[in-house]
Design a protein around this motif. Structure first.
Motif, PDB file in Angstrom:
ATOM      1  N   TYR A  70      16.911  50.745  23.514  1.00 30.43           N
ATOM      2  CA  TYR A  70      17.139  50.677  22.074  1.00 30.43           C
ATOM      3  C   TYR A  70      17.818  49.356  21.704  1.00 30.43           C
ATOM      4  N   VAL A  71      18.783  48.926  22.508  1.00 24.90           N
ATOM      5  CA  VAL A  71      19.466  47.649  22.265  1.00 24.90           C
ATOM      6  C   VAL A  71      18.462  46.504  22.317  1.00 24.90           C
ATOM      7  N   LEU A  72      17.561  46.503  23.300  1.00 29.19           N
ATOM      8  CA  LEU A  72      16.525  45.470  23.388  1.00 29.19           C
ATOM      9  C   LEU A  72      15.620  45.478  22.155  1.00 29.19           C
ATOM     10  N   PHE A  73      15.257  46.669  21.725  1.00 29.63           N
ATOM     11  CA  PHE A  73      14.367  46.805  20.580  1.00 29.63           C
ATOM     12  C   PHE A  73      15.040  46.297  19.301  1.00 29.63           C
ATOM     13  N   ILE A  74      16.294  46.679  19.081  1.00 25.29           N
ATOM     14  CA  ILE A  74      17.030  46.231  17.895  1.00 25.29           C
ATOM     15  C   ILE A  74      17.217  44.717  17.942  1.00 25.29           C
ATOM     16  N   PHE A  78      16.124  42.323  15.035  1.00 25.51           N
ATOM     17  CA  PHE A  78      17.109  41.403  14.471  1.00 25.51           C
ATOM     18  C   PHE A  78      16.553  39.977  14.472  1.00 25.51           C
ATOM     19  N   ASP A  79      15.860  39.595  15.547  1.00 24.52           N
ATOM     20  CA  ASP A  79      15.268  38.260  15.641  1.00 24.52           C
ATOM     21  C   ASP A  79      14.216  38.030  14.558  1.00 24.52           C
ATOM     22  N   ILE A  80      13.400  39.042  14.280  1.00 21.33           N
ATOM     23  CA  ILE A  80      12.380  38.887  13.240  1.00 21.33           C
ATOM     24  C   ILE A  80      13.028  38.623  11.889  1.00 21.33           C
ATOM     25  N   PHE A  81      14.144  39.304  11.610  1.00 22.28           N
ATOM     26  CA  PHE A  81      14.794  39.148  10.311  1.00 22.28           C
ATOM     27  C   PHE A  81      15.730  37.940  10.257  1.00 22.28           C
ATOM     28  N   ASN A  82      15.839  37.192  11.328  1.00 21.16           N
ATOM     29  CA  ASN A  82      16.663  35.981  11.349  1.00 21.16           C
ATOM     30  C   ASN A  82      15.891  34.803  11.939  1.00 21.16           C
ATOM     31  N   SER A  83      14.585  34.772  11.711  1.00 24.68           N
ATOM     32  CA  SER A  83      13.760  33.724  12.311  1.00 24.68           C
ATOM     33  C   SER A  83      13.763  32.463  11.465  1.00 24.68           C
ATOM     34  N   SER A  84      13.770  31.326  12.146  1.00 25.39           N
ATOM     35  CA  SER A  84      13.643  30.043  11.455  1.00 25.39           C
ATOM     36  C   SER A  84      13.007  28.998  12.364  1.00 25.39           C
ATOM     37  N   ASN A  85      12.641  29.381  13.570  1.00 28.36           N
ATOM     38  CA  ASN A  85      12.147  28.451  14.580  1.00 28.36           C
ATOM     39  C   ASN A  85      10.619  28.458  14.612  1.00 28.36           C
ATOM     40  N   PHE A  86      10.019  27.282  14.479  1.00 25.27           N
ATOM     41  CA  PHE A  86       8.560  27.172  14.514  1.00 25.27           C
ATOM     42  C   PHE A  86       8.026  27.131  15.936  1.00 25.27           C
ATOM     43  N   GLU A  87       8.827  26.671  16.891  1.00 19.59           N
ATOM     44  CA  GLU A  87       8.357  26.493  18.261  1.00 19.59           C
ATOM     45  C   GLU A  87       8.876  27.547  19.238  1.00 19.59           C
ATOM     46  N   ALA A  88       9.436  28.617  18.760  1.00 14.49           N
ATOM     47  CA  ALA A  88       9.966  29.641  19.660  1.00 14.49           C
ATOM     48  C   ALA A  88       8.842  30.228  20.511  1.00 14.49           C
ATOM     49  N   ILE A  89       9.186  30.597  21.732  1.00 16.92           N
ATOM     50  CA  ILE A  89       8.193  31.155  22.641  1.00 16.92           C
ATOM     51  C   ILE A  89       7.963  32.633  22.338  1.00 16.92           C
ATOM     52  N   LEU A  90       9.056  33.369  22.125  1.00 13.21           N
ATOM     53  CA  LEU A  90       8.946  34.797  21.842  1.00 13.21           C
ATOM     54  C   LEU A  90       8.439  35.004  20.409  1.00 13.21           C
ATOM     55  N   PRO A  91       7.477  35.908  20.215  1.00 12.99           N
ATOM     56  CA  PRO A  91       6.932  36.139  18.875  1.00 12.99           C
ATOM     57  C   PRO A  91       7.993  36.620  17.880  1.00 12.99           C
ATOM     58  N   PHE A  96       8.276  34.106  10.580  1.00 10.37           N
ATOM     59  CA  PHE A  96       7.395  35.243  10.314  1.00 10.37           C
ATOM     60  C   PHE A  96       6.103  34.759   9.681  1.00 10.37           C
ATOM     61  N   SER A  97       4.993  35.048  10.360  1.00  9.81           N
ATOM     62  CA  SER A  97       3.687  34.691   9.821  1.00  9.81           C
ATOM     63  C   SER A  97       2.707  35.848   9.986  1.00  9.81           C
ATOM     64  N   ALA A  98       3.242  37.027  10.167  1.00 11.11           N
ATOM     65  CA  ALA A  98       2.459  38.263  10.294  1.00 11.11           C
ATOM     66  C   ALA A  98       1.466  38.203  11.443  1.00 11.11           C
ATOM     67  N   HIS A 158       3.975  31.060   6.255  1.00  8.10           N
ATOM     68  CA  HIS A 158       5.078  31.634   7.042  1.00  8.10           C
ATOM     69  C   HIS A 158       6.294  31.858   6.134  1.00  8.10           C
ATOM     70  N   ILE A 159       7.232  32.650   6.654  1.00  9.60           N
ATOM     71  CA  ILE A 159       8.500  32.896   5.966  1.00  9.60           C
ATOM     72  C   ILE A 159       9.621  32.659   6.976  1.00  9.60           C
ATOM     73  N   GLN A 160      10.565  31.831   6.632  1.00  8.11           N
ATOM     74  CA  GLN A 160      11.769  31.695   7.454  1.00  8.11           C
ATOM     75  C   GLN A 160      12.729  32.795   6.993  1.00  8.11           C
ATOM     76  N   THR A 161      12.679  33.918   7.687  1.00  9.78           N
ATOM     77  CA  THR A 161      13.426  35.096   7.228  1.00  9.78           C
ATOM     78  C   THR A 161      14.934  34.880   7.259  1.00  9.78           C
ATOM     79  N   ARG A 162      15.403  33.926   8.030  1.00  7.05           N
ATOM     80  CA  ARG A 162      16.835  33.639   8.049  1.00  7.05           C
ATOM     81  C   ARG A 162      17.319  33.236   6.656  1.00  7.05           C
ATOM     82  N   ARG A 163      16.440  32.605   5.879  1.00 10.20           N
ATOM     83  CA  ARG A 163      16.783  32.177   4.521  1.00 10.20           C
ATOM     84  C   ARG A 163      16.978  33.366   3.590  1.00 10.20           C
ATOM     85  N   LEU A 164      16.423  34.520   3.952  1.00  9.23           N
ATOM     86  CA  LEU A 164      16.566  35.720   3.133  1.00  9.23           C
ATOM     87  C   LEU A 164      17.833  36.499   3.456  1.00  9.23           C
TER      88      LEU A 164
END
Length: 194
Positions: A70-74, A78-91, A96-98, A158-164
């Motif tokens: 559950y901790v890994l999943f959260i 959390f990463d999806i809702f705080n994304s701002s990196n265009f070159e990150a390896i992990l999706p 966010f670009s769906a 895309h959306i930089q969700t960190r800005r939200l």
């Protein structure tokens, strides 16, 4: 808590950032996103699994491994809702670009949050009292999906969700409050000067 007690006794810790403030937070610390981010992290989840699999922690509850998952999943959510990196390896860390992986994670989160049950140390079901996390998370997920549908029709890629996220706003007003010193009410003049 069991993991923290065992890990804090080791000379080389699996989760060195965890402290008493994470396990027994005061009222201000309960609102700290930074502390929550440190608890719901890959480091804590992998530390829980490694200390359990090494046999140094006897599992007080059969749901201990479920908690680490559950901790890994959260953390991914959390990463999806705080994304701002265009070159990150992990999706989950990319802007966010769906992508298929991002939408799949959000759909899994909806299923999990609707079916999850929470129990206390005695085994009593306390799901209804912990409903705010579930309801809030479902609102965030559905809002992001709706926002994406609206923005993608307007040509956004895309959306930089960190800005939200409201962390930036909280930090800004925190600096204003600290700069105001002991004054309870900050006047517009003091606000502009700060």
């Amino acid at each position: 808590m069991h993991f923290y007690k065992k890990d804090s006794q080791n000379p080389i810790r699996c989760a060195p950032k965890l402290s008493d403030a994470h396990i027994f937070p005061n009222n201000f610390q309960k609102m700290s996103v930074k502390l929550a981010g440190q608890v719901f992290s890959d480091t804590v989840a992998s530390g829980m699994l490694s200390i359990y699999s090494s046999g140094r922690l006897t599992c007080p509850s059969p749901s201990f491994c479920n908690t680490s998952e559950y901790v890994l999943f959260i953390n991914k959510l959390f990463d999806i809702f705080n994304s701002s990196n265009f070159e990150a390896i992990l999706p989950s860390k990319k802007v966010f670009s769906a992508t298929t992986e991002q939408i799949q994670l959000l759909d899994e989160a909806i299923k999990l949050l609707k079916t999850i049950r929470v129990s206390d140390d005695t085994g009593a079901d306390i799901t209804s009292s912990s409903i705010t996390l579930r309801v809030g998370s479902l609102i965030y997920i559905n809002s992001l999906k709706r926002l994406w549908r609206f923005l993608s029709r307007s040509g956004f890629q895309h959306i930089q969700t960190r800005r939200l996220c409201q962390d930036s706003l909280e930090n800004y007003f925190g600096q204003i409050r600290r700069g105001g010193g002991r004054s309870v009410r900050i006047t517009p003049y003091i606000f502009c000067n700060l």
